[in-house]
Design a protein around this motif. Structure first.
Motif, PDB file in Angstrom:
ATOM      1  N   HIS A  22      61.743 -27.959  16.073  1.00  0.00           N
ATOM      2  CA  HIS A  22      61.285 -28.803  15.136  1.00  0.00           C
ATOM      3  C   HIS A  22      62.068 -29.528  14.158  1.00  0.00           C
ATOM      4  N   ASP A  23      62.243 -30.684  13.979  1.00  0.00           N
ATOM      5  CA  ASP A  23      63.090 -31.455  12.995  1.00  0.00           C
ATOM      6  C   ASP A  23      64.527 -31.103  12.936  1.00  0.00           C
ATOM      7  N   GLY A  24      64.940 -30.813  14.070  1.00  0.00           N
ATOM      8  CA  GLY A  24      66.306 -30.295  14.226  1.00  0.00           C
ATOM      9  C   GLY A  24      66.888 -29.035  14.160  1.00  0.00           C
ATOM     10  N   VAL A  73      53.648 -20.857  22.002  1.00  0.00           N
ATOM     11  CA  VAL A  73      53.594 -21.924  21.077  1.00  0.00           C
ATOM     12  C   VAL A  73      53.560 -23.212  21.526  1.00  0.00           C
ATOM     13  N   ALA A  74      52.704 -24.006  21.076  1.00  0.00           N
ATOM     14  CA  ALA A  74      52.399 -25.407  21.229  1.00  0.00           C
ATOM     15  C   ALA A  74      52.362 -26.251  20.020  1.00  0.00           C
ATOM     16  N   ILE A  75      52.881 -27.414  19.910  1.00  0.00           N
ATOM     17  CA  ILE A  75      53.028 -28.443  18.921  1.00  0.00           C
ATOM     18  C   ILE A  75      52.172 -29.565  19.254  1.00  0.00           C
ATOM     19  N   ARG A  76      51.136 -29.742  18.402  1.00  0.00           N
ATOM     20  CA  ARG A  76      50.059 -30.760  18.498  1.00  0.00           C
ATOM     21  C   ARG A  76      49.618 -31.326  17.119  1.00  0.00           C
ATOM     22  N   GLY A  78      51.108 -32.415  14.398  1.00  0.00           N
ATOM     23  CA  GLY A  78      51.752 -32.296  13.184  1.00  0.00           C
ATOM     24  C   GLY A  78      51.392 -30.806  12.796  1.00  0.00           C
ATOM     25  N   ASN A  79      51.002 -30.012  13.830  1.00  0.00           N
ATOM     26  CA  ASN A  79      50.921 -28.665  13.436  1.00  0.00           C
ATOM     27  C   ASN A  79      51.441 -27.749  14.663  1.00  0.00           C
ATOM     28  N   LEU A  80      51.923 -26.375  14.222  1.00  0.00           N
ATOM     29  CA  LEU A  80      52.339 -25.632  15.136  1.00  0.00           C
ATOM     30  C   LEU A  80      51.204 -24.623  15.667  1.00  0.00           C
ATOM     31  N   TYR A  81      50.838 -24.526  16.791  1.00  0.00           N
ATOM     32  CA  TYR A  81      49.754 -23.530  17.225  1.00  0.00           C
ATOM     33  C   TYR A  81      50.514 -22.289  17.781  1.00  0.00           C
ATOM     34  N   LYS A 102      47.879 -21.294  12.813  1.00  0.00           N
ATOM     35  CA  LYS A 102      48.111 -22.702  12.874  1.00  0.00           C
ATOM     36  C   LYS A 102      48.929 -22.845  11.786  1.00  0.00           C
ATOM     37  N   VAL A 103      49.964 -23.598  12.088  1.00  0.00           N
ATOM     38  CA  VAL A 103      51.097 -23.952  10.830  1.00  0.00           C
ATOM     39  C   VAL A 103      51.380 -25.438  10.765  1.00  0.00           C
ATOM     40  N   GLY A 104      51.162 -25.918   9.624  1.00  0.00           N
ATOM     41  CA  GLY A 104      51.354 -27.088   9.384  1.00  0.00           C
ATOM     42  C   GLY A 104      53.075 -27.505   9.331  1.00  0.00           C
TER      43      GLY A 104
END
Length: 373
Positions: A262-264, A319-322, A324-327, A355-357
């Protein structure tokens, strides 16, 4: 005699305290974190993976009486629209055998599950099996991958066409990289690492096309007291991923890694071992405490960001990104206590979702990097 009595009393007090010790997980308040139970049914639930596919979250995990191998173990596939309310859609097993470490991959139009069969009480898988579904509900019987002895981790692709998977040898000590276009026929690309009890190995792609791998280095495989020289391998290779350069971290032995980008930056949700490291609590010791934690994985170091609520037998995340959040899915023993790993292996464990922003994750990673400069 008095000395013997005192020693036995000290051991008894220590054992009682370890069973009743309150949880001391360290959760960074800067992290926009929310967690909840996904599965809490009294089983020893473990070894999770998570994916968002065809407008649903899919969760897979092992369900068993305990951590060790048993032919009563099965893999449960669940589905949810919001990662909170889950419905069971399938149960998969290997008749007469143990099955563990399931991993998802959406290859082509099918959802694949790769898993590791095991024939004995000792958790010692002997190869990799797979099943593929068109809808996530109907799954054919498992088939063996045609690379006996190699234990697959999580397949990933930089372009949706060419897939790569790391695998480690069933007797430990080496890991390789394989590639495929259909998820069924795999060919070997390179050896990632050889030596030091090389075990569970995961990969992620960097923004410049390089591949980053982490590996659990046990040094003395399956030693219940761990090894003082255990570490996490960090390996980097440029396309075509045949030449690797290495670094190591002793922040923890990164068991059950789930890497994502995420974000490089590359992050990991994996197992962390807190506390002092004495003779009985060396890295990987079954007598030590464990956590599921969040890390930044850089090319030359591992940076711990925060724990998730966890204790005892824990980790093995998906992990799954959805939106704007990491699940992240993971399993854990009772989060109100702080059992040693060995105790957790014998007790119930639940599947939780964190769940992480992602914005808070990026800010925390930047702040922690600045602190370490």
């Amino acid at each position: 005699m008095t000395l013997v009595v005192l020693i036995l009393a000290a051991i008894a007090v220590t054992a009682v305290y370890s069973l009743r010790r309150p949880n001391q997980a360290q959760i960074d308040p800067a992290l926009d974190l929310e967690t909840w139970d996904a599965v809490a049914d009294g089983q020893h639930n473990s070894n999770t993976d998570l994916i968002f596919w065809h407008d649903f979250f899919f969760l897979v995990h092992a369900a068993s009486p305990f951590h060790m191998g048993t032919n009563r173990c099965r893999l449960i596939v669940r589905r949810s629209q919001d990662a909170r309310l889950w419905e069971t859609v399938a149960e998969l097993n290997m008749p007469g055998e143990d099955i563990r470490d399931p991993k998802f991959a959406a290859i082509g139009d099918r959802l694949f599950v790769y898993a590791l069969p095991n024939k004995g009480l000792r958790a010692a898988p002997y190869g990799t099996v797979y099943s593929a579904s068109d809808d996530g509900e109907h799954w054919p019987a498992f088939k063996m991958i045609e690379h006996p002895g190699w234990l697959f981790w999580r397949p990933k692709s930089p372009d949706g066409r060419n897939w790569y998977v790391p695998a480690y040898w069933h007797d430990h000590g080496k890991s390789i990289l394989l590639t495929s276009t259909d998820g069924v026929a795999w060919s070997i690309v390179s050896e990632i690492y050889n030596g030091e009890g090389n075990d569970e190995t995961d990969i992620e792609f960097l923004s410049d096309g390089k591949m980053l791998a982490t590996a659990r280095l046990e040094v003395t495989p399956d030693n219940p007291l761990g090894n003082a020289n255990s570490s996490t391998l960090i390996a980097i290779a440029s396309p075509p991923y045949t030449d690797w350069r290495y670094a190591k971290s002793t922040v923890t032995r990164l068991d059950g890694p789930a890497l994502f980008r995420h974000d490089g930056q590359v992050f990991a949700v994996a197992r962390y071992q807190p506390g002092p490291r004495g003779f009985f609590t060396r890295l990987g010791s079954a007598l030590s405490r464990k956590r599921t934690s969040l890390f930044v994985v850089e090319e030359n170091r591992l940076v711990r960001l925060s724990d998730f609520p966890s204790a005892g037998d824990t980790s093995y995340a998906g992990v799954a990104i959805r939106d704007g959040n990491l699940y992240a899915s993971y399993y854990t023993s009772d989060i109100t206590r702080d059992y040693p790993w060995l105790v957790g292996m014998l007790m119930r464990s639940d599947i939780r979702i964190a769940k992480v922003g992602l914005e808070s994750l990026a800010h925390l990673a930047s702040a922690r990097a600045a602190d370490l400069r």
